[in-house]
Write a protein that holds these residues in place. Structure first.
Motif, PDB file in Angstrom:
ATOM      1  N   SER A  80      27.987  45.688  53.819  1.00 49.32           N
ATOM      2  CA  SER A  80      29.407  45.817  53.392  1.00 49.32           C
ATOM      3  C   SER A  80      30.038  45.348  55.207  1.00 49.32           C
ATOM      4  O   SER A  80      31.458  44.793  55.336  1.00 49.32           O
ATOM      5  CB  SER A  80      30.754  47.037  53.421  1.00 49.32           C
ATOM      6  OG  SER A  80      30.644  47.311  51.976  1.00 49.32           O
ATOM      7  N   SER A  85      37.294  42.128  52.069  1.00 47.09           N
ATOM      8  CA  SER A  85      37.978  41.704  50.462  1.00 47.09           C
ATOM      9  C   SER A  85      39.228  41.003  50.620  1.00 47.09           C
ATOM     10  O   SER A  85      40.167  41.174  50.912  1.00 47.09           O
ATOM     11  CB  SER A  85      38.323  43.141  50.240  1.00 47.09           C
ATOM     12  OG  SER A  85      37.906  43.921  49.225  1.00 47.09           O
ATOM     13  N   HIS A 155      39.647  40.083  42.633  1.00 46.26           N
ATOM     14  CA  HIS A 155      38.766  40.077  43.568  1.00 46.26           C
ATOM     15  C   HIS A 155      37.906  39.232  44.151  1.00 46.26           C
ATOM     16  O   HIS A 155      37.017  39.570  43.248  1.00 46.26           O
ATOM     17  CB  HIS A 155      38.728  41.887  43.757  1.00 46.26           C
ATOM     18  CG  HIS A 155      38.172  42.611  44.974  1.00 46.26           C
ATOM     19  ND1 HIS A 155      36.927  43.187  45.056  1.00 46.26           N
ATOM     20  CD2 HIS A 155      38.025  42.227  45.992  1.00 46.26           C
ATOM     21  CE1 HIS A 155      36.707  43.658  45.849  1.00 46.26           C
ATOM     22  NE2 HIS A 155      37.829  43.393  46.591  1.00 46.26           N
ATOM     23  N   ILE A 157      35.225  38.763  47.157  1.00 43.45           N
ATOM     24  CA  ILE A 157      34.519  39.453  48.321  1.00 43.45           C
ATOM     25  C   ILE A 157      33.839  38.121  48.960  1.00 43.45           C
ATOM     26  O   ILE A 157      32.739  37.698  48.508  1.00 43.45           O
ATOM     27  CB  ILE A 157      32.845  40.735  47.640  1.00 43.45           C
ATOM     28  CG1 ILE A 157      33.903  41.633  46.754  1.00 43.45           C
ATOM     29  CG2 ILE A 157      32.401  41.165  49.111  1.00 43.45           C
ATOM     30  CD1 ILE A 157      32.538  42.596  46.056  1.00 43.45           C
ATOM     31  N   HIS A 224      38.277  46.961  45.685  1.00 43.20           N
ATOM     32  CA  HIS A 224      38.515  46.980  47.068  1.00 43.20           C
ATOM     33  C   HIS A 224      37.488  47.782  47.251  1.00 43.20           C
ATOM     34  O   HIS A 224      36.607  47.938  46.627  1.00 43.20           O
ATOM     35  CB  HIS A 224      39.573  47.975  47.445  1.00 43.20           C
ATOM     36  CG  HIS A 224      39.796  48.021  48.824  1.00 43.20           C
ATOM     37  ND1 HIS A 224      40.488  47.169  49.695  1.00 43.20           N
ATOM     38  CD2 HIS A 224      39.403  48.432  49.715  1.00 43.20           C
ATOM     39  CE1 HIS A 224      39.953  47.113  51.259  1.00 43.20           C
ATOM     40  NE2 HIS A 224      39.738  48.483  51.145  1.00 43.20           N
ATOM     41  N   THR A 225      36.491  46.711  48.734  1.00 46.62           N
ATOM     42  CA  THR A 225      35.856  47.508  49.572  1.00 46.62           C
ATOM     43  C   THR A 225      35.553  47.178  50.718  1.00 46.62           C
ATOM     44  O   THR A 225      36.310  46.511  51.149  1.00 46.62           O
ATOM     45  CB  THR A 225      34.230  46.459  49.077  1.00 46.62           C
ATOM     46  OG1 THR A 225      34.537  44.936  49.297  1.00 46.62           O
ATOM     47  CG2 THR A 225      34.145  46.207  47.009  1.00 46.62           C
ATOM     48  N   ASP A 226      34.928  48.361  51.227  1.00 48.89           N
ATOM     49  CA  ASP A 226      35.477  48.432  53.097  1.00 48.89           C
ATOM     50  C   ASP A 226      34.281  48.865  53.553  1.00 48.89           C
ATOM     51  O   ASP A 226      33.339  49.158  52.300  1.00 48.89           O
ATOM     52  CB  ASP A 226      36.517  49.212  53.501  1.00 48.89           C
ATOM     53  CG  ASP A 226      37.360  48.708  54.782  1.00 48.89           C
ATOM     54  OD1 ASP A 226      36.165  47.796  54.845  1.00 48.89           O
ATOM     55  OD2 ASP A 226      37.979  48.644  55.048  1.00 48.89           O
ATOM     56  N   SER A 309      43.437  51.141  51.493  1.00 47.29           N
ATOM     57  CA  SER A 309      43.398  49.998  49.956  1.00 47.29           C
ATOM     58  C   SER A 309      44.839  50.643  49.596  1.00 47.29           C
ATOM     59  O   SER A 309      44.537  49.233  48.879  1.00 47.29           O
ATOM     60  CB  SER A 309      42.434  49.834  49.763  1.00 47.29           C
ATOM     61  OG  SER A 309      43.019  51.680  49.380  1.00 47.29           O
TER      62      SER A 309
END
Length: 450
Positions: A80, A85, A155, A157, A224-226, A309
């Protein structure tokens, strides 16, 4: 029978797994595993392609030797650290008032077209998290429904172009090709999360050697990604500096910490940095203080990321921890103090036939998740790293009019710009013609476009 190859290039270790996938019975069975110490990767980013490719090659050769098969295309994870995101929306009209796979694909493509993706990034994965048919929202799968309008929340990425290109070069130098690239946090979620957790809302935290990947799922969809540039190796560094001992001794202290705290003796013998033959005494109390300080900081920062987020109030199922860091002593109880009362559990990879005993540990969640991605585990719809539309529905179950959507839908930036140019020219040519039927031509052009 299809052979799947999963490669997880982590900061500390590289894992290669070969599995047999029976598509008819939807059964997965692991046949070979290879694990190598990672070189050429720092804080999740590749810093030396030559060394990183050697790590991949070593792990792959070991897996190939055990499995007895040669698989050249791999499903690969990407940290990541390279991704961000994004959210986009798309809306299309539904001809015939019946929603098919074609309309779903068209809505997703429209959302992608509307997305504001930075110039040095490209789409890695695009996953819808909410469909709306006319005025009815929060639809999980609109296929087969009746309606005149379909909307989708997507969403995305996005991944750094340089990061994905370097990953391809690394695999190519190892003698392999990329079948697909998957965000590591998403892969870990496939391996460890239960369906009811994803539906109620859950934050998956995969803490590795030098990075922590965060993936938040709500209503069964990734939202959500982080990432956080902190992992278990930071504890090793802290111990090494605080105790003035070599990194190898500090790593042993971290690994064996649970045994030390159970003993009555508060002092242990360790080496002195710069002169490993010289010994010194270290206090377990001091070691505990150093370790706890780093763990507390890590969980406080992760909790802050979850709050930022904007989805924390939707995480009904709480926090799931996975990755090598979860092997640490009493980690679940420690973590429970930092997420405002949310339940916390440790996530282990799902059981797979032939799963070697050591692969059942949390540090292999990403690698196992890559295999599950290959068998379309939990998939409804997705645009993958190849810009292909993926769905669990078998090709033979899609009407002949819609089969073409399973072919790659990618188009280069040049093709996209040319298409936009042609569309603008077409509009201009219509506008300058002052003749009867002018508005009808615009209407016809718009209907053909959508």
């Amino acid at each position: 029978m299809k052979n799947l190859l999963a490669i997880d290039l982590g900061s500390f270790k590289t894992t290669a797994i070969i599995a047999n996938y029976d598509e008819i019975n939807d059964n997965l069975s692991i046949s070979g595993v290879g694990i190598a110490r990672t070189k050429g990767v720092k804080k999740g980013a590749t810093i030396n392609i030559d060394q990183a490719s050697k790590s991949i090659k070593q792990a792959y050769n070991d897996a190939k030797r055990v499995a007895g098969v040669d698989v050249k295309k791999a499903i690969v994870s990407i940290s990541s650290v390279y991704t961000k995101s994004l959210v986009s929306y798309g809306i299309v009209n539904v001809p015939g008032n019946e929603i098919t796979i074609k309309e779903i694909n068209r809505a997703i493509q429209t959302a992608l077209y509307n997305a504001n993706i930075p110039q040095d990034y490209q789409v890695l994965q695009a996953l819808p998290y909410n469909f709306k048919v006319d005025e009815l929202s929060e639809i999980e799968d609109p296929a087969g429904m009746s309606g005149s309008r379909l909307e989708v929340s997507l969403h995305i990425i996005a991944v750094q172009k340089s990061g994905i290109e370097n990953l391809k070069k690394t695999l190519r130098q190892a003698g392999l090709e990329i079948e697909n690239v998957v965000a590591s946090g998403y892969a870990s979620g496939l391996a460890t999360l239960k369906e009811d957790e994803k539906e109620l809302g859950v934050a998956l935290i995969d803490i590795g050697a030098t990075t922590s990947d965060l993936a938040i799922f709500v209503n069964k969809a990734l939202r959500h990604t982080d990432y956080l540039g902190v992992g278990s190796h930071h504890i090793t560094n802290d111990l090494s500096m605080a105790l003035h001992t070599p990194l190898s001794d500090a790593e042993n202290i971290k690994i064996n910490f649970s045994e030390y705290v159970k003993n009555d003796n508060d002092l242990i013998e360790i080496s002195v940095i710069g002169n490993e033959e010289e010994k010194q005494k270290a206090s377990i109390t001091t070691i505990t203080q150093v370790i706890i300080a780093r763990i507390e900081e890590t969980f406080m920062l992760l909790n802050k990321e979850i709050e930022e987020s904007g989805l924390k109030n939707k995480i009904g199922a709480g926090i799931v921890l996975t990755g090598g860091f979860t092997n640490f002593y009493n980690i679940k109880e420690i973590a429970s103090q930092f997420f405002d009362g949310l339940p916390v559990r440790v996530g282990f990879p799902k059981k797979i036939d032939g799963l070697f005993e050591n692969l059942k540990a949390p540090e292999f969640s990403t690698a196992i998740g890559l295999l599950l991605y290959g068998k379309k585990e939990g998939l409804t719809y997705e645009i993958d790293s190849n810009r292909q539309f993926r769905t669990k529905i078998p090709l033979e179950n899609i009407s002949s009019n819609n089969r073409s959507i399973n072919i790659t839908i990618s188009e280069s930036d040049e093709e996209k710009k040319e298409k936009e140019k042609n569309e603008k020219e077409e509009i201009s040519s219509i506008m300058i013609k002052d003749e009867p039927g002018f508005f009808q031509k615009i209407k016809t052009w718009l209907s053909n476009l959508f």
